[in-house]
Design a protein around this motif. Structure first.
Motif, PDB file in Angstrom:
ATOM      1  N   CYS A 254     -31.327 -26.899  80.766  1.00  0.00           N
ATOM      2  CA  CYS A 254     -32.199 -27.789  80.327  1.00  0.00           C
ATOM      3  C   CYS A 254     -33.044 -28.271  81.373  1.00  0.00           C
ATOM      4  O   CYS A 254     -32.562 -28.340  82.507  1.00  0.00           O
ATOM      5  CB  CYS A 254     -31.739 -28.924  79.583  1.00  0.00           C
ATOM      6  SG  CYS A 254     -30.748 -28.616  78.297  1.00  0.00           S
ATOM      7  N   LYS A 255     -34.334 -28.473  81.219  1.00  0.00           N
ATOM      8  CA  LYS A 255     -35.243 -29.091  82.086  1.00  0.00           C
ATOM      9  C   LYS A 255     -34.795 -30.276  82.709  1.00  0.00           C
ATOM     10  O   LYS A 255     -35.038 -30.757  84.081  1.00  0.00           O
ATOM     11  CB  LYS A 255     -36.869 -29.138  81.897  1.00  0.00           C
ATOM     12  CG  LYS A 255     -37.300 -27.678  81.651  1.00  0.00           C
ATOM     13  CD  LYS A 255     -38.764 -27.823  81.154  1.00  0.00           C
ATOM     14  CE  LYS A 255     -39.614 -26.475  81.113  1.00  0.00           C
ATOM     15  NZ  LYS A 255     -41.033 -26.542  80.904  1.00  0.00           N
ATOM     16  N   LYS A 256     -34.024 -31.112  81.950  1.00  0.00           N
ATOM     17  CA  LYS A 256     -33.665 -32.423  82.279  1.00  0.00           C
ATOM     18  C   LYS A 256     -32.629 -32.596  81.456  1.00  0.00           C
ATOM     19  O   LYS A 256     -32.296 -32.130  80.424  1.00  0.00           O
ATOM     20  CB  LYS A 256     -34.735 -33.578  82.292  1.00  0.00           C
ATOM     21  CG  LYS A 256     -35.224 -33.547  80.723  1.00  0.00           C
ATOM     22  CD  LYS A 256     -36.202 -34.737  80.694  1.00  0.00           C
ATOM     23  CE  LYS A 256     -36.798 -35.011  79.183  1.00  0.00           C
ATOM     24  NZ  LYS A 256     -37.836 -35.921  79.014  1.00  0.00           N
ATOM     25  N   PRO A 257     -31.579 -33.675  82.020  1.00  0.00           N
ATOM     26  CA  PRO A 257     -30.392 -34.013  81.229  1.00  0.00           C
ATOM     27  C   PRO A 257     -30.796 -34.596  79.889  1.00  0.00           C
ATOM     28  O   PRO A 257     -31.853 -35.053  79.599  1.00  0.00           O
ATOM     29  CB  PRO A 257     -29.558 -35.135  82.040  1.00  0.00           C
ATOM     30  CG  PRO A 257     -30.256 -34.904  83.392  1.00  0.00           C
ATOM     31  CD  PRO A 257     -31.550 -34.476  83.393  1.00  0.00           C
ATOM     32  N   VAL A 258     -29.778 -34.126  78.803  1.00  0.00           N
ATOM     33  CA  VAL A 258     -30.116 -34.380  77.603  1.00  0.00           C
ATOM     34  C   VAL A 258     -28.839 -35.005  77.045  1.00  0.00           C
ATOM     35  O   VAL A 258     -27.660 -34.567  77.632  1.00  0.00           O
ATOM     36  CB  VAL A 258     -30.344 -32.954  76.609  1.00  0.00           C
ATOM     37  CG1 VAL A 258     -31.744 -32.457  77.000  1.00  0.00           C
ATOM     38  CG2 VAL A 258     -29.238 -32.223  76.639  1.00  0.00           C
ATOM     39  N   PRO A 259     -28.664 -35.881  76.125  1.00  0.00           N
ATOM     40  CA  PRO A 259     -27.417 -36.321  75.408  1.00  0.00           C
ATOM     41  C   PRO A 259     -26.520 -35.311  74.715  1.00  0.00           C
ATOM     42  O   PRO A 259     -27.118 -34.520  73.803  1.00  0.00           O
ATOM     43  CB  PRO A 259     -27.956 -37.491  74.161  1.00  0.00           C
ATOM     44  CG  PRO A 259     -29.343 -37.753  74.586  1.00  0.00           C
ATOM     45  CD  PRO A 259     -29.920 -36.497  75.574  1.00  0.00           C
ATOM     46  N   LEU A 260     -25.535 -35.210  75.183  1.00  0.00           N
ATOM     47  CA  LEU A 260     -24.780 -34.088  74.604  1.00  0.00           C
ATOM     48  C   LEU A 260     -24.525 -34.070  72.979  1.00  0.00           C
ATOM     49  O   LEU A 260     -24.216 -32.943  72.549  1.00  0.00           O
ATOM     50  CB  LEU A 260     -22.957 -34.319  75.046  1.00  0.00           C
ATOM     51  CG  LEU A 260     -22.810 -33.506  76.418  1.00  0.00           C
ATOM     52  CD1 LEU A 260     -21.547 -34.167  77.034  1.00  0.00           C
ATOM     53  CD2 LEU A 260     -23.148 -32.137  76.333  1.00  0.00           C
ATOM     54  N   ARG A 261     -24.695 -35.213  72.303  1.00  0.00           N
ATOM     55  CA  ARG A 261     -24.582 -35.519  71.026  1.00  0.00           C
ATOM     56  C   ARG A 261     -25.885 -34.494  70.292  1.00  0.00           C
ATOM     57  O   ARG A 261     -25.845 -34.259  69.268  1.00  0.00           O
ATOM     58  CB  ARG A 261     -24.664 -36.940  70.535  1.00  0.00           C
ATOM     59  CG  ARG A 261     -26.009 -37.573  70.699  1.00  0.00           C
ATOM     60  CD  ARG A 261     -25.978 -38.955  70.000  1.00  0.00           C
ATOM     61  NE  ARG A 261     -27.407 -39.771  70.408  1.00  0.00           N
ATOM     62  CZ  ARG A 261     -27.663 -40.245  71.526  1.00  0.00           C
ATOM     63  NH1 ARG A 261     -26.697 -40.234  72.573  1.00  0.00           N
ATOM     64  NH2 ARG A 261     -28.929 -40.935  71.577  1.00  0.00           N
ATOM     65  N   THR A 262     -26.916 -34.114  71.097  1.00  0.00           N
ATOM     66  CA  THR A 262     -28.182 -33.608  70.520  1.00  0.00           C
ATOM     67  C   THR A 262     -28.169 -32.006  70.870  1.00  0.00           C
ATOM     68  O   THR A 262     -28.676 -31.287  70.302  1.00  0.00           O
ATOM     69  CB  THR A 262     -29.479 -33.979  71.126  1.00  0.00           C
ATOM     70  OG1 THR A 262     -29.384 -33.945  72.630  1.00  0.00           O
ATOM     71  CG2 THR A 262     -29.601 -35.522  70.927  1.00  0.00           C
ATOM     72  N   LEU A 263     -27.007 -31.659  71.650  1.00  0.00           N
ATOM     73  CA  LEU A 263     -26.742 -30.062  72.071  1.00  0.00           C
ATOM     74  C   LEU A 263     -25.729 -29.812  71.696  1.00  0.00           C
ATOM     75  O   LEU A 263     -24.588 -30.144  71.858  1.00  0.00           O
ATOM     76  CB  LEU A 263     -27.141 -30.154  73.744  1.00  0.00           C
ATOM     77  CG  LEU A 263     -27.046 -28.627  74.249  1.00  0.00           C
ATOM     78  CD1 LEU A 263     -28.213 -27.854  73.845  1.00  0.00           C
ATOM     79  CD2 LEU A 263     -26.788 -28.910  75.808  1.00  0.00           C
ATOM     80  N   SER A 264     -25.417 -28.466  70.756  1.00  0.00           N
ATOM     81  CA  SER A 264     -24.534 -27.738  70.561  1.00  0.00           C
ATOM     82  C   SER A 264     -24.862 -26.165  70.575  1.00  0.00           C
ATOM     83  O   SER A 264     -25.794 -25.693  70.627  1.00  0.00           O
ATOM     84  CB  SER A 264     -24.195 -28.227  68.932  1.00  0.00           C
ATOM     85  OG  SER A 264     -25.357 -27.788  68.067  1.00  0.00           O
ATOM     86  N   CYS A 265     -23.354 -25.526  70.618  1.00  0.00           N
ATOM     87  CA  CYS A 265     -23.646 -24.253  70.663  1.00  0.00           C
ATOM     88  C   CYS A 265     -22.648 -23.303  69.557  1.00  0.00           C
ATOM     89  O   CYS A 265     -21.657 -23.910  69.383  1.00  0.00           O
ATOM     90  CB  CYS A 265     -23.626 -23.605  71.998  1.00  0.00           C
ATOM     91  SG  CYS A 265     -24.669 -23.968  73.389  1.00  0.00           S
TER      92      CYS A 265
END
Length: 329
Positions: free
Chosen positions: A84-95
């Motif tokens: 990601c270009k900058k840190p993101v909240p983990l709750r918004t990112l999933s795989c």
């Protein structure tokens, strides 16, 4: 033995997780009903999601597209690394992994979605602030066949697939090695008061382990078997099927096995139900027994109960078979 659903965990191998399915290249006809096309916020070009939304899949394991081979019942690691270009909240990112591999969470071999948990402590960043996150899980393929694998990452409601449609990783699952992690050592565990599930090594050590009887599952009864004085008695049940989750158990064989187990559940103090690996045949037989003996349980609950006691998998078609044999009101 009566079992209440609250007595075991909620890890189901039959629930397909999540709402998203994708049409992969030429799935078998029986898998088509479980899929639909991708949505308007689905992307396959990492440059596009990087430019518009600031994230992209950096790499996957196995690589997509690609080709590899693995032995049945060996550890298959599934991994996605996202940047990601900058840190993101983990709750918004999933795989997620999207595949038709037979495994302990997919006993029917249909296309399904596997959640890849975030690997704690894996976040890293470079001098420009680009942050990477790793998501990974492992499964054990339970049938010898050719499979398809792909992955996607989701940030908010935006999805980036690891590949274009119909360009997946092809995984060929080969027959298991004769000497593998499931056959090297004694592996057995109690499931009910008198019934234990185990592998061939447990059967060889049945006397030392204190068993009164061995119920051995195999393809055919050995012609020259004779009980020797001082050894634990052994009886045989045959399923006349190939190894692996994709080979269905004949209805007559399953019914005969469940009837015997029900009629003899209190005859012996400690019974070992064994096959070579202590996984598929014994897991299917015990799941069928628990389902048949507990009208309050669904098939998924019966399976979870057994799996909470010991790692097992069930064979294709078992759910339909036991529901026909032991209908609920």
């Amino acid at each position: 033995m009566q079992i209440h659903p609250a007595n075991f965990s909620n890890n189901s191998c039959f629930t397909i997780k999540g709402p998203l399915y994708r049409i992969c290249a030429s799935p078998p006809p029986d898998a088509m009903g479980a899929e639909h096309s991708s949505g308007p916020r689905d992307y396959t070009d990492p440059a596009e999601t990087w430019e518009k939304y600031g994230f992209r899949i950096k790499h996957t394991t196995p690589q997509v597209p690609g080709f590899s081979k693995i032995r049945m019942l060996e550890d298959l690691r599934l991994t996605v690394v996202v940047e990601c270009k900058k840190p993101v909240p983990l709750r918004t990112l999933s795989c997620y992994c999207f595949t038709n591999i037979f495994n302990m969470e997919n006993c029917e071999g249909i296309y399904h979605q596997l959640n890849l948990p975030y690997v704690e402590g894996s976040r890293s960043w470079d001098d420009w602030g680009v942050t990477t996150y790793k998501f990974s899980t492992q499964i054990f393929p339970t049938h010898t066949t050719e499979n398809r694998i792909t992955f996607y990452a989701k940030l908010g409601n935006v999805i980036q697939w690891a590949n274009k449609l119909e360009v997946d990783h092809i995984l060929e699952v080969l027959p298991p090695r004769d000497n593998n992690a499931w056959t090297k050592n004694i592996n057995c565990a109690p499931v009910t008061k008198h019934f234990y599930l185990g592998n061939y090594q447990a059967a060889k050590s049945a006397k030392e382990l204190g068993f009164d009887l061995i119920v051995r599952f195999c393809d055919r009864v050995p012609k020259k078997y004779k009980h020797k004085e001082g050894e634990v008695p052994m009886i045989f049940h045959t399923f006349n099927r190939d190894s692996g989750a994709g080979s269905e158990i004949p209805v007559e064989s399953l019914l005969e096995t469940v009837d015997w187990l029900q009629n003899n559940r209190d005859t012996y103090n400690k019974v070992l139900i064994a096959d070579e690996y202590g996984l598929g045949r014994v897991g299917s037989a015990m799941t069928a027994l628990i389902y048949a003996s507990n009208p309050n349980l669904s098939f998924e609950e019966a399976y979870r109960f057994v799996q909470s006691r010991k790692q097992i998998y069930c064979t294709k078609g078992l759910k339909d078979t036991v529901q026909d044999l032991y209908p609920r009101e």
